[in-house]
Design an enzyme around this catalytic site. Sequence first.
Site, PDB file in Angstrom:
ATOM      1  CB  CYS A   2      -0.899   0.012   1.234  1.00  0.00           C
ATOM      2  SG  CYS A   2      -1.960  -1.430   1.392  1.00  0.00           S
ATOM      3  CB  THR A 394      14.843  -9.596  -8.519  1.00  0.00           C
ATOM      4  OG1 THR A 394      13.909  -9.899  -9.561  1.00  0.00           O
ATOM      5  CG2 THR A 394      16.082  -8.985  -9.150  1.00  0.00           C
ATOM      6  CB  SER A 439      15.818  -5.579   0.471  1.00  0.00           C
ATOM      7  OG  SER A 439      14.608  -4.878   0.271  1.00  0.00           O
ATOM      8  CD  GLN A 440      14.430  -0.848  -5.361  1.00  0.00           C
ATOM      9  OE1 GLN A 440      14.850   0.289  -5.455  1.00  0.00           O
ATOM     10  NE2 GLN A 440      13.213  -1.097  -4.933  1.00  0.00           N
ATOM     11  CB  SER A 441      12.080  -1.521  -1.087  1.00  0.00           C
ATOM     12  OG  SER A 441      11.914  -2.695  -0.295  1.00  0.00           O
ATOM     13  CB  THR A 444      11.920  -7.150   1.420  1.00  0.00           C
ATOM     14  OG1 THR A 444      12.222  -6.391   0.242  1.00  0.00           O
ATOM     15  CG2 THR A 444      11.218  -8.433   1.035  1.00  0.00           C
TER      16      THR A 444
END
Length: 699
Positions: A2, A394, A439-441, A444
Amino acid sequence: MCGIFAYLNYHVPRTRREILETLIKGLQRLEYRGYDSAGVGFDGGNDKDWEANACKIQLIKKKGKVKALDEEVHKQQDMDLDIEFDVHLGIAHTRWATHGEPSPVNSHPQRSDKNNEFIVIHNGIITNYKDLKKFLESKGYDFESETDTETIAKLVKYMYDNRESQDTSFTTLVERVIQQLEGAFALVFKSVHFPGQAVGTRRGSPLLIGVRSEHKLSTDHIPILYRTARTQIGSKFTRWGSQGERGKDKKGSCNLSRVDSTTCLFPVEEKAVEYYFASDASAVIEHTNRVIFLEDDDVAAVVDGRLSIHRIKRTAGDHPGRAVQTLQMELQQIMKGNFSSFMQKEIFEQPESVVNTMRGRVNFDDYTVNLGGLKDHIKEIQRCRRLILIACGTSYHAGVATRQVLEELTELPVMVELASDFLDRNTPVFRDDVCFFLSQSGETADTLMGLRYCKERGALTVGITNTVGSSISRETDCGVHINAGPEIGVASTKAYTSQFVSLVMFALMMCDDRISMQERRKEIMLGLKRLPDLIKEVLSMDDEIQKLATELYHQKSVLIMGRGYHYATCLEGALKIKEITYMHSEGILAGELKHGPLALVDKLMPVIMIIMRDHTYAKCQNALQQVVARQGRPVVICDKEDTETIKNTKRTIKVPHSVDCLQGILSVIPLQLLAFHLAVLRGYDVDFPRNLAKSVTVE
């Protein structure tokens, strides 16, 4: 998952039209996170007095895209868009359904009652909502949605209805609410009883606050205010302190005496200020680059234009304040430019993104690598007994792709773990392990839980993320920021290659003093130097790959085979095709071909094989012959100098040659492009695939 966005203007006059445009634009910047419905909450009424309008909250919610919500906003007949507000709080939300189907009633903001006395937006999952709902229903509160979030709105109303004093602050009510919540959440509240005030809090889900003012701010470091006596429902008094000082008056606004003037953030010369609450920086960067990242259990309150941050109790290791940080991101970095989608743009940004990952870290003149984020811990890492790489999706594939070179250069056992499975097994972790979290963000949920699990067991923790200020980057002992730039497309592309390069740089740094490794180090570093140009060469094959996509897009399934360094490429390519084309695709280790997958091969099954001139070349040739013998018609991604494979195969995609451990970067890009073109030909939204979110912030 969200997306949360809220905008508070204090003594900065804005029309309702401008406010709604800001809210809608904020949601559009968060669309990449994934969602199925959207909504806004703002002051209703058409009085010229903003305080009168603040007593009426209007909600507009819509299933589908933010564009549909925008259209619904402009359909409102009885709403004067030109009314000006000197002070106003608007909140907005993109919802990813977890409890209850996508529908307007289940969308956020969720409300406390039909009069909209309290409304709330939420990112996360409340695990004890059924118990709370049962309690509230027993007290006469009626529910209209299927969401866990509605219990929060009802609970704050219950706290308000049962407050011990008329002077109980909005902040106190929210604190009492979050003491009852279990699970993960980021929340922003708005109420008719507290006009012009905003309260936001987080636990396990990200939340930041952007600050914009033309005037000097009172501080660039906001002290944390702790409650000096534990708040209980029904208690008579609420006392606050910051480093021994009281920082709040009984109404919850900042007491700006000489002693307490630094406990809040506010413009020194004038009152005019704007605040932006958001799930991530992409929603606020066009408004301001000054942000505060909240930590778990922080409660941030804006009262009378002044921002203060509170915590219920002090725990060991708490930082005494929150710094106002300056973002380096620029607006054009999150715009599509001349590309049709963010994913396409990000694929073609990879020559620059890998350079940015290496910039200032790799010295090609003296063959040294300096990862500043690891500098203070590198000796401890070099003494460890095992490396564990923990990630999802990924990022997990980036770990698999670099496992072999990590084992080779560090001479340590390397485990690569899916975070969810790692936690399910209660995997043994020891103090002499070093655990990496990819983790890209940086948010996660499973990876973050794995981080906390490893910290409890005394392991050294290292973060590999693309987001400054993210939970993983803050909670790890040290780390590497991959500097790939904002990645908006749900299907990760440039973050994968930058994570890949970051782990290779770490491996090079680990063996910089080993004489036996110097020739190999030099070979790899020369490969890194040439990598951006080789990526550009692969991207120039886009038309050829688009032509291949026109031959495959009507298929229902595709198999991708390889081994050694390229097993991860098969997994990642298959994931990209699954994510955005909705075709079944499977990455297969070529060594396992005879153990089952060969049964799927026939003249109708599309097969892509990756065969490179490395130590697995002969074995991959054997696998190719087995596929051809079963009437398979494989497309082979191969080295452009491999004349044998080119001569013996009907269809090849020829990529430039690089050092073996970096070849996976060049072989994955054709699969990224193929997935992109397949999705376009099949008529799907490349950036926002169904049922998927960019940042998975719930377990």
